[in-house]
Design an enzyme around this catalytic site. Structure first.
Site, PDB file in Angstrom:
ATOM      1  N   THR A  11       0.774  -1.016   0.063  1.00  0.00           N
ATOM      2  CA  THR A  11       0.129   0.077  -0.107  1.00  0.00           C
ATOM      3  C   THR A  11       0.836   1.401  -0.067  1.00  0.00           C
ATOM      4  O   THR A  11       0.777   2.227  -0.724  1.00  0.00           O
ATOM      5  CB  THR A  11      -0.812   0.023   1.239  1.00  0.00           C
ATOM      6  OG1 THR A  11      -1.431  -1.238   1.447  1.00  0.00           O
ATOM      7  CG2 THR A  11      -1.851   0.946   1.095  1.00  0.00           C
ATOM      8  N   VAL A  12       1.668   1.434   0.907  1.00  0.00           N
ATOM      9  CA  VAL A  12       2.571   2.610   1.108  1.00  0.00           C
ATOM     10  C   VAL A  12       3.640   2.845   0.104  1.00  0.00           C
ATOM     11  O   VAL A  12       3.985   3.857  -0.439  1.00  0.00           O
ATOM     12  CB  VAL A  12       3.008   2.745   2.537  1.00  0.00           C
ATOM     13  CG1 VAL A  12       4.004   4.213   2.678  1.00  0.00           C
ATOM     14  CG2 VAL A  12       1.910   3.013   3.679  1.00  0.00           C
ATOM     15  N   GLU A 124       8.916  10.913   9.170  1.00  0.00           N
ATOM     16  CA  GLU A 124       7.676  11.679   9.196  1.00  0.00           C
ATOM     17  C   GLU A 124       6.345  10.857   9.204  1.00  0.00           C
ATOM     18  O   GLU A 124       5.265  11.192   9.972  1.00  0.00           O
ATOM     19  CB  GLU A 124       7.643  12.695   8.201  1.00  0.00           C
ATOM     20  CG  GLU A 124       6.633  13.679   8.120  1.00  0.00           C
ATOM     21  CD  GLU A 124       6.329  14.561   9.158  1.00  0.00           C
ATOM     22  OE1 GLU A 124       7.221  15.510   9.634  1.00  0.00           O
ATOM     23  OE2 GLU A 124       5.583  14.341  10.022  1.00  0.00           O
ATOM     24  N   GLY A 129       0.190   9.461   9.908  1.00  0.00           N
ATOM     25  CA  GLY A 129       0.169   9.381   8.614  1.00  0.00           C
ATOM     26  C   GLY A 129       0.427  10.628   7.875  1.00  0.00           C
ATOM     27  O   GLY A 129       1.903  10.942   7.759  1.00  0.00           O
ATOM     28  N   ILE A 131       0.033  13.795   8.244  1.00  0.00           N
ATOM     29  CA  ILE A 131       0.028  15.011   8.879  1.00  0.00           C
ATOM     30  C   ILE A 131       1.647  15.319   9.216  1.00  0.00           C
ATOM     31  O   ILE A 131       2.316  14.648   9.557  1.00  0.00           O
ATOM     32  CB  ILE A 131      -0.669  14.989  10.332  1.00  0.00           C
ATOM     33  CG1 ILE A 131      -1.938  14.426  10.299  1.00  0.00           C
ATOM     34  CG2 ILE A 131      -0.500  16.399  10.859  1.00  0.00           C
ATOM     35  CD1 ILE A 131      -2.677  14.338  11.622  1.00  0.00           C
ATOM     36  N   ASP A 196      -0.374   0.379  18.166  1.00  0.00           N
ATOM     37  CA  ASP A 196       0.021   1.207  17.122  1.00  0.00           C
ATOM     38  C   ASP A 196      -0.015   2.664  17.571  1.00  0.00           C
ATOM     39  O   ASP A 196       1.051   3.365  17.638  1.00  0.00           O
ATOM     40  CB  ASP A 196      -0.941   1.055  15.903  1.00  0.00           C
ATOM     41  CG  ASP A 196      -0.630   2.153  14.750  1.00  0.00           C
ATOM     42  OD1 ASP A 196       0.480   1.835  13.983  1.00  0.00           O
ATOM     43  OD2 ASP A 196      -1.016   3.186  14.578  1.00  0.00           O
ATOM     44  N   LYS A 200       3.117   5.440  18.433  1.00  0.00           N
ATOM     45  CA  LYS A 200       3.293   6.630  17.894  1.00  0.00           C
ATOM     46  C   LYS A 200       3.411   7.759  19.132  1.00  0.00           C
ATOM     47  O   LYS A 200       4.093   8.675  19.099  1.00  0.00           O
ATOM     48  CB  LYS A 200       1.972   6.889  17.121  1.00  0.00           C
ATOM     49  CG  LYS A 200       2.029   6.221  16.048  1.00  0.00           C
ATOM     50  CD  LYS A 200       0.514   6.249  15.340  1.00  0.00           C
ATOM     51  CE  LYS A 200       0.691   5.642  14.070  1.00  0.00           C
ATOM     52  NZ  LYS A 200      -0.721   5.324  13.270  1.00  0.00           N
TER      53      LYS A 200
HETATM   54  N1  HSE Z   1      -2.907   1.428  10.800  1.00  0.00           N
HETATM   55  C1  HSE Z   1      -2.335   2.903  11.087  1.00  0.00           C
HETATM   56  C2  HSE Z   1      -3.525   3.773  11.283  1.00  0.00           C
HETATM   57  C3  HSE Z   1      -1.768   2.914   9.721  1.00  0.00           C
HETATM   58  O1  HSE Z   1      -4.661   3.079  11.329  1.00  0.00           O
HETATM   59  O2  HSE Z   1      -3.473   4.668  11.928  1.00  0.00           O
HETATM   60  C4  HSE Z   1      -1.082   4.418   9.827  1.00  0.00           C
HETATM   61  O3  HSE Z   1      -0.045   4.654  10.834  1.00  0.00           O
END
Ligand code: HSE
Length: 400
Positions: A11-12, A124, A129, A131, A196, A200
């Site tokens: 994807t990315v 970054e 994501g 931002i 996740d 972050k």
């Molecule tokens: N799975 C992560 C989310 C992807 O939903 O924020 C982006 O880091």
């Protein structure tokens, strides 16, 4: 001409190629040099893909090509991606990545390896994501002592919670939609259990406070226990439910957590819906600033990786400074953290008030229980009162 290699055409990774190709002319004009993708590493073939000729299966082709000065690691995970990141940095190639698991686990080590080899490790896209949040922390906010960070840091869970609130939608069905839209992690447990967002907030806190916040020390609670009934209570209270990552400094002690919160409708984070993320950063002289945008998804995340690629291309041969140092930051005990709590309990108001003192009662029409919001109390005090009441169905931390 700056040559880039992309590791992983998922994807990315495919988004990075797309952003660089779509905006190639504009980027060249602004950077003063052409940036082009020379290789894409993936085990698979992509017949019919416009960039299928760029696919290679052997990482050494990339590592041994002196023309490649920037590597985008979009493989994810901390296995082969870690080995390839180290290989690239040891060869003096800049590495740009959205891989928050890697940054939270090995960030300081990889940044040191990069410095020792005269290159950079930039990330970054690892938080929020698309931002721009890390770059502002590294440039526009350098004059500030950051005292708090609070944000919606996971797109998948925000998407799920928004649809539960607006449509009363079923958790599992919405999660499947989030996966189809490319928001969710390979193992979506990382999203819904808060892991996740935990990584972050650990990364952002390390950058903001200057030393490493170990993500394993961050108290983390996900959204799997949130129900549509909770949203019925929230609505009655003029509130919604969001998964927040937060950290703050109080009297020289640092606290961090990830947890669902009920937020009143005057909170700046209240209206951040769907896949959008927002991060509220508080500086000691500036006060609050907020950063908002798509927190997940192919092109927004890829755009943030390309921002790093451009910085490397514009600062070739330079070490880009970073506020995240190698020391550790120890976190204070959260049992002393104070706040309101929203509670659902199978008791009469009189029983509840005999234990909790004055509360704000709320009736969402659910048989056999009632809801209430406590006065401000510590986590420890709440736990002992909840045990004394003995009829608590659930509780959600509450922000006024
Ligand atoms: N799975 C992560 C989310 C992807 O939903 O924020 C982006 O880091």
């Amino acid at each position: 001409m700056v040559k880039v290699a992309v590791l992983g055409y998922g994807t990315v990774g495919s988004g990075i190629v797309e952003v660089l190709k779509t905006n190639q002319e504009l980027i060249e004009k602004r950077v003063g040099e052409k940036i082009d993708v020379k290789y894409v590493l993936d085990l698979r073939e992509f017949p019919g893909d416009p960039y299928e000729d760029l696919i290679v299966h052997d990482v050494d082709v990339i590592m041994n090509d002196p023309e490649v000065s920037i590597v985008c690691e979009a493989m994810g995970g901390i296995g082969a991606a870690y080995q390839f990141t180290k290989m690239a940095l040891e060869k003096g190639k800049n590495v740009c990545t959205p891989n928050k698991a890697m940054v939270a686990e090995y960030g300081p080590k990889l940044m040191k390896l990069a410095r020792d080899n005269g290159c950079n490790y930039l990330f970054e896209a690892s938080c929020g994501g698309g931002i721009p949040i890390i770059r502002p922390l590294q440039t526009a906010l350098l004059q500030e002592k950051i005292v708090a960070i609070k944000g919606i840091l996971n797109g998948t869970t925000n998407y799920i919670l928004t649809r539960m609130e607006k449509e009363g939608a079923d958790f599992d069905a919405v999660l499947k939609d989030a996966q189809a839209l490319g928001y969710a992690e390979a193992n979506p447990e990382a999203d819904v259990e808060g892991h996740d967002a935990c990584r972050k907030i650990a990364i952002l806190s390390s950058l903001a406070y200057g030393n490493t916040v170990n993500y394993k020390d961050v108290y983390t609670e996900g959204i799997t226990k949130i129900t549509v009934e909770d949203f019925a209570y929230a609505k009655k209270l003029g509130a919604t439910i969001k998964l927040l990552g937060m950290s703050q400094e109080v009297d020289g002690n640092y606290y961090a957590m990830v947890s669902p919160f009920m937020l009143k409708n005057d909170s700046p984070l209240y209206s951040v819906n769907d896949v959008m993320n927002a991060i509220l950063v508080t500086g000691n002289t500036l006060g609050d600033t907020m950063y908002y945008g798509a927190g997940a998804g192919k092109l927004p995340t890829a755009s943030a990786v390309v921002a790093d690629v451009i910085e490397c291309a514009m600062k070739q041969g330079q070490l880009i400074p970073c506020t995240w140092n190698e020391g550790d930051l120890s976190l204070g005990q959260m049992e002393n953290d104070k706040r309101h709590f929203f509670v659902r309990a199978k008791s009469e108001l009189s029983q509840i008030e005999s234990v909790f003192g004055k509360v704000e009662a709320v009736d969402a029409g659910i048989d056999g229980e009632m809801g209430f919001v406590t006065e401000v109390m510590s986590e420890k005090e709440f736990a002992s009162k909840a045990e004394a009441l003995g009829s608590v169905v659930s509780r959600i931390r509450f922000e006024n």
